[in-house]
Scaffold this motif. Sequence first.
Motif, PDB file in Angstrom:
ATOM      1  N   ARG A 202       0.826  -1.202   0.000  1.00  0.00           N
ATOM      2  CA  ARG A 202       0.000   0.000   0.000  1.00  0.00           C
ATOM      3  C   ARG A 202       0.863   1.256   0.000  1.00  0.00           C
ATOM      4  NH1 ARG A 202      -3.724   0.231   4.917  1.00  0.00           N
ATOM      5  NH2 ARG A 202      -2.070  -0.957   5.931  1.00  0.00           N
ATOM      6  N   PRO A 203       0.480   2.263  -0.760  1.00  0.00           N
ATOM      7  CA  PRO A 203       1.226   3.528  -0.697  1.00  0.00           C
ATOM      8  C   PRO A 203       1.097   4.134   0.690  1.00  0.00           C
ATOM      9  CG  PRO A 203      -0.843   3.843  -1.859  1.00  0.00           C
ATOM     10  CD  PRO A 203      -0.708   2.363  -1.640  1.00  0.00           C
ATOM     11  N   ARG A 204       2.041   4.979   1.046  1.00  0.00           N
ATOM     12  CA  ARG A 204       2.072   5.542   2.391  1.00  0.00           C
ATOM     13  C   ARG A 204       1.515   6.961   2.406  1.00  0.00           C
ATOM     14  NH1 ARG A 204       7.279   4.878   5.837  1.00  0.00           N
ATOM     15  NH2 ARG A 204       5.643   5.066   7.424  1.00  0.00           N
ATOM     16  N   MET A 205       0.789   7.277   3.460  1.00  0.00           N
ATOM     17  CA  MET A 205       0.392   8.649   3.767  1.00  0.00           C
ATOM     18  C   MET A 205       0.997   8.993   5.119  1.00  0.00           C
ATOM     19  SD  MET A 205      -3.370  10.451   4.266  1.00  0.00           S
ATOM     20  CE  MET A 205      -3.735  10.496   2.500  1.00  0.00           C
ATOM     21  N   LEU A 206       1.908   9.958   5.125  1.00  0.00           N
ATOM     22  CA  LEU A 206       2.573  10.396   6.349  1.00  0.00           C
ATOM     23  C   LEU A 206       1.946  11.710   6.792  1.00  0.00           C
ATOM     24  CD1 LEU A 206       6.280   9.679   5.318  1.00  0.00           C
ATOM     25  CD2 LEU A 206       4.614   8.120   6.338  1.00  0.00           C
ATOM     26  N   ILE A 207       1.273  11.680   7.930  1.00  0.00           N
ATOM     27  CA  ILE A 207       0.591  12.856   8.466  1.00  0.00           C
ATOM     28  C   ILE A 207       1.392  13.354   9.655  1.00  0.00           C
ATOM     29  CG2 ILE A 207      -1.543  13.757   9.438  1.00  0.00           C
ATOM     30  CD1 ILE A 207      -3.007  11.402   8.126  1.00  0.00           C
ATOM     31  N   PHE A 208       1.877  14.574   9.559  1.00  0.00           N
ATOM     32  CA  PHE A 208       2.677  15.157  10.633  1.00  0.00           C
ATOM     33  C   PHE A 208       1.858  16.219  11.348  1.00  0.00           C
ATOM     34  CE2 PHE A 208       5.740  13.491   7.590  1.00  0.00           C
ATOM     35  CZ  PHE A 208       6.560  12.742   8.439  1.00  0.00           C
ATOM     36  N   VAL A 228      -1.342   4.487   6.670  1.00  0.00           N
ATOM     37  CA  VAL A 228      -1.308   5.817   7.271  1.00  0.00           C
ATOM     38  C   VAL A 228      -0.448   5.827   8.527  1.00  0.00           C
ATOM     39  CG1 VAL A 228      -2.686   7.673   8.296  1.00  0.00           C
ATOM     40  CG2 VAL A 228      -3.599   6.345   6.364  1.00  0.00           C
ATOM     41  N   THR A 229       0.459   6.801   8.597  1.00  0.00           N
ATOM     42  CA  THR A 229       1.262   7.037   9.786  1.00  0.00           C
ATOM     43  C   THR A 229       0.998   8.455  10.282  1.00  0.00           C
ATOM     44  OG1 THR A 229       3.031   5.555   9.069  1.00  0.00           O
ATOM     45  CG2 THR A 229       3.596   7.209  10.732  1.00  0.00           C
ATOM     46  N   VAL A 230       0.713   8.594  11.573  1.00  0.00           N
ATOM     47  CA  VAL A 230       0.604   9.903  12.211  1.00  0.00           C
ATOM     48  C   VAL A 230       1.821  10.085  13.095  1.00  0.00           C
ATOM     49  CG1 VAL A 230      -0.714  11.371  13.794  1.00  0.00           C
ATOM     50  CG2 VAL A 230      -1.917   9.908  12.145  1.00  0.00           C
ATOM     51  N   CYS A 231       2.530  11.199  12.902  1.00  0.00           N
ATOM     52  CA  CYS A 231       3.756  11.458  13.652  1.00  0.00           C
ATOM     53  C   CYS A 231       3.689  12.819  14.308  1.00  0.00           C
ATOM     54  CB  CYS A 231       4.964  11.375  12.725  1.00  0.00           C
ATOM     55  SG  CYS A 231       6.546  11.775  13.516  1.00  0.00           S
ATOM     56  N   ALA A 265       7.724   7.053  -4.722  1.00  0.00           N
ATOM     57  CA  ALA A 265       7.041   8.032  -5.568  1.00  0.00           C
ATOM     58  C   ALA A 265       5.543   8.078  -5.337  1.00  0.00           C
ATOM     59  CB  ALA A 265       7.323   7.731  -7.045  1.00  0.00           C
ATOM     60  N   ARG A 266       4.991   7.140  -4.550  1.00  0.00           N
ATOM     61  CA  ARG A 266       3.558   7.153  -4.270  1.00  0.00           C
ATOM     62  C   ARG A 266       3.248   7.726  -2.892  1.00  0.00           C
ATOM     63  NH1 ARG A 266       1.771   1.431  -4.231  1.00  0.00           N
ATOM     64  NH2 ARG A 266       3.795   1.145  -3.235  1.00  0.00           N
ATOM     65  N   THR A 267       4.271   8.088  -2.135  1.00  0.00           N
ATOM     66  CA  THR A 267       4.078   8.567  -0.770  1.00  0.00           C
ATOM     67  C   THR A 267       3.505   9.982  -0.758  1.00  0.00           C
ATOM     68  OG1 THR A 267       5.940   7.222  -0.007  1.00  0.00           O
ATOM     69  CG2 THR A 267       5.224   9.031   1.426  1.00  0.00           C
ATOM     70  N   ALA A 268       2.498  10.192   0.108  1.00  0.00           N
ATOM     71  CA  ALA A 268       1.916  11.522   0.312  1.00  0.00           C
ATOM     72  C   ALA A 268       2.330  12.028   1.685  1.00  0.00           C
ATOM     73  CB  ALA A 268       0.398  11.468   0.204  1.00  0.00           C
ATOM     74  N   VAL A 269       2.948  13.199   1.722  1.00  0.00           N
ATOM     75  CA  VAL A 269       3.381  13.818   2.969  1.00  0.00           C
ATOM     76  C   VAL A 269       2.470  15.003   3.253  1.00  0.00           C
ATOM     77  CG1 VAL A 269       5.256  15.035   4.153  1.00  0.00           C
ATOM     78  CG2 VAL A 269       5.771  13.103   2.631  1.00  0.00           C
ATOM     79  N   CYS A 270       1.775  14.958   4.385  1.00  0.00           N
ATOM     80  CA  CYS A 270       0.816  16.002   4.756  1.00  0.00           C
ATOM     81  C   CYS A 270       1.267  16.630   6.073  1.00  0.00           C
ATOM     82  CB  CYS A 270      -0.590  15.417   4.912  1.00  0.00           C
ATOM     83  SG  CYS A 270      -1.196  14.580   3.426  1.00  0.00           S
ATOM     84  N   LEU A 289      13.010  14.854  -1.168  1.00  0.00           N
ATOM     85  CA  LEU A 289      12.843  13.416  -1.341  1.00  0.00           C
ATOM     86  C   LEU A 289      11.971  13.092  -2.556  1.00  0.00           C
ATOM     87  CD1 LEU A 289      12.219  12.377   2.381  1.00  0.00           C
ATOM     88  CD2 LEU A 289      14.320  12.072   1.062  1.00  0.00           C
ATOM     89  N   PRO A 290      12.116  11.885  -3.133  1.00  0.00           N
ATOM     90  CA  PRO A 290      11.320  11.504  -4.312  1.00  0.00           C
ATOM     91  C   PRO A 290       9.925  11.013  -3.939  1.00  0.00           C
ATOM     92  CG  PRO A 290      12.822   9.735  -3.760  1.00  0.00           C
ATOM     93  CD  PRO A 290      13.126  10.856  -2.788  1.00  0.00           C
ATOM     94  N   VAL A 291       9.187  11.830  -3.176  1.00  0.00           N
ATOM     95  CA  VAL A 291       7.823  11.470  -2.799  1.00  0.00           C
ATOM     96  C   VAL A 291       6.847  12.040  -3.828  1.00  0.00           C
ATOM     97  CG1 VAL A 291       8.364  11.317  -0.346  1.00  0.00           C
ATOM     98  CG2 VAL A 291       7.602  13.503  -1.302  1.00  0.00           C
ATOM     99  N   GLY A 292       5.622  11.505  -3.821  1.00  0.00           N
ATOM    100  CA  GLY A 292       4.650  11.908  -4.826  1.00  0.00           C
ATOM    101  C   GLY A 292       3.952  13.212  -4.531  1.00  0.00           C
ATOM    102  N   TYR A 293       3.791  13.546  -3.241  1.00  0.00           N
ATOM    103  CA  TYR A 293       2.986  14.718  -2.876  1.00  0.00           C
ATOM    104  C   TYR A 293       3.489  15.270  -1.549  1.00  0.00           C
ATOM    105  CZ  TYR A 293      -1.072  17.414  -1.237  1.00  0.00           C
ATOM    106  OH  TYR A 293      -1.892  18.405  -0.748  1.00  0.00           O
ATOM    107  N   VAL A 294       3.611  16.597  -1.496  1.00  0.00           N
ATOM    108  CA  VAL A 294       3.934  17.285  -0.248  1.00  0.00           C
ATOM    109  C   VAL A 294       2.967  18.449  -0.101  1.00  0.00           C
ATOM    110  CG1 VAL A 294       5.666  18.515   1.118  1.00  0.00           C
ATOM    111  CG2 VAL A 294       6.388  16.699  -0.473  1.00  0.00           C
TER     112      VAL A 294
END
Length: 379
Positions: A202-208, A228-231, A265-270, A289-294
């Motif tokens: 699964r692609p990752r969604m990193l929520i900070f 989904v990761t919440v940090c 490349a599929r990671t979304a950083v929010c 970083l080579p992430v898909g979305y910031v």
Amino acid sequence: MLNIADTLYHWCREARPFALATVVQVSGSAPLPPGTALAVDTDGNAVGSVSGGCVEGAVYELCRQVLADGGPPARARFGYSDDDAFAVGLTCGGEIQVLVQRVDSVDQPHLAVALEEIRRGRPAAVAQVVNGPDDLLGRTLCVLGDGSAYEGTLSGPREDRAVAMQARALLRAGRTGLVEVGGDADTCPERLSLLVHTNAPRPRMLIFGAVDFAGALSRAGRFLGYRVTVCDARPVFATAARFPHADEVVVDWPHRYLAATQVDARTAVCVLTHDAKFDIPLLRMALSLPVGYVGAMGSRRTHDHRLGLLREAGVPETHLARLNSPIGLDLGARTPEETAVSITAEIIAHAHHGTGLPLAHGTGPIHEPMATRGALAGH
């Protein structure tokens, strides 16, 4: 075929022959993408779909015929007919091409191995010949997550190596797509088109930022299939009880966690923190970083101030151009739930190069055709 991997795995394990109908090409506003499949076993049981209901009956009968005849794979095209609106076709106005083949697991034992990996959630790819010589049509080659390939299933070692290389590239990118191989002395004399079905993690969604908006966004991200990761650096706020829909909740400084975790490349950083001491080092790293979305939350004034601080920190303009801030599409969102929809809508539009405009205001086909992915081996 991955939409019905679980059933196909059981049929293969039971050595039950079945007919597999695969969408191999799409044009216009077809309802389902290439790779979607319907299968019918010898008892007439059906699973899956190729059109969402428009042409299922016709495809089902074609599957039954291929099973009964035991002949070579058959092709069928379904599109809307202006001359006969009641003909079997796609009411949405698009067109699909379907490949129907008989599958006997005793002839393709590697398929059960790949399907088992897929049903367990492990990465795997199945390359299926959809255009080429009749004796190769429908044959498959499988690549597992460790890079190993079940070779010898096409027409020779060179063909297998060429296909495996392309399949590995698509598996790394997490994409299902068409590839072309052959037609030259270095690979194989026959030109082959293959549809590579991929099952990637699964692609990752990193929520900070462990804020109220993060709770709604973690739920929306989970619904869309993200891991989904919440940090947050504050342990009193970053708790599993506050974010039950997140796959993991991490207590750490955001930029330190981002430096240590895996992204692609599929990671979304929010970034939802609203605090410069967290935002600036985090965004400085994320944008490199080579992430898909910031994306970063905040008012336009906050955004302008943040850009100034990032420039002072030495972030180049090419990196700043990747920042989606204020985060989300303009939907008039107010509540955390509405804001989560706004953010995920922008992520979807960004991933698929959508405009974000109402469909009613556009022209032409709703769904763009899937491009050939033959160049991905070096992607």
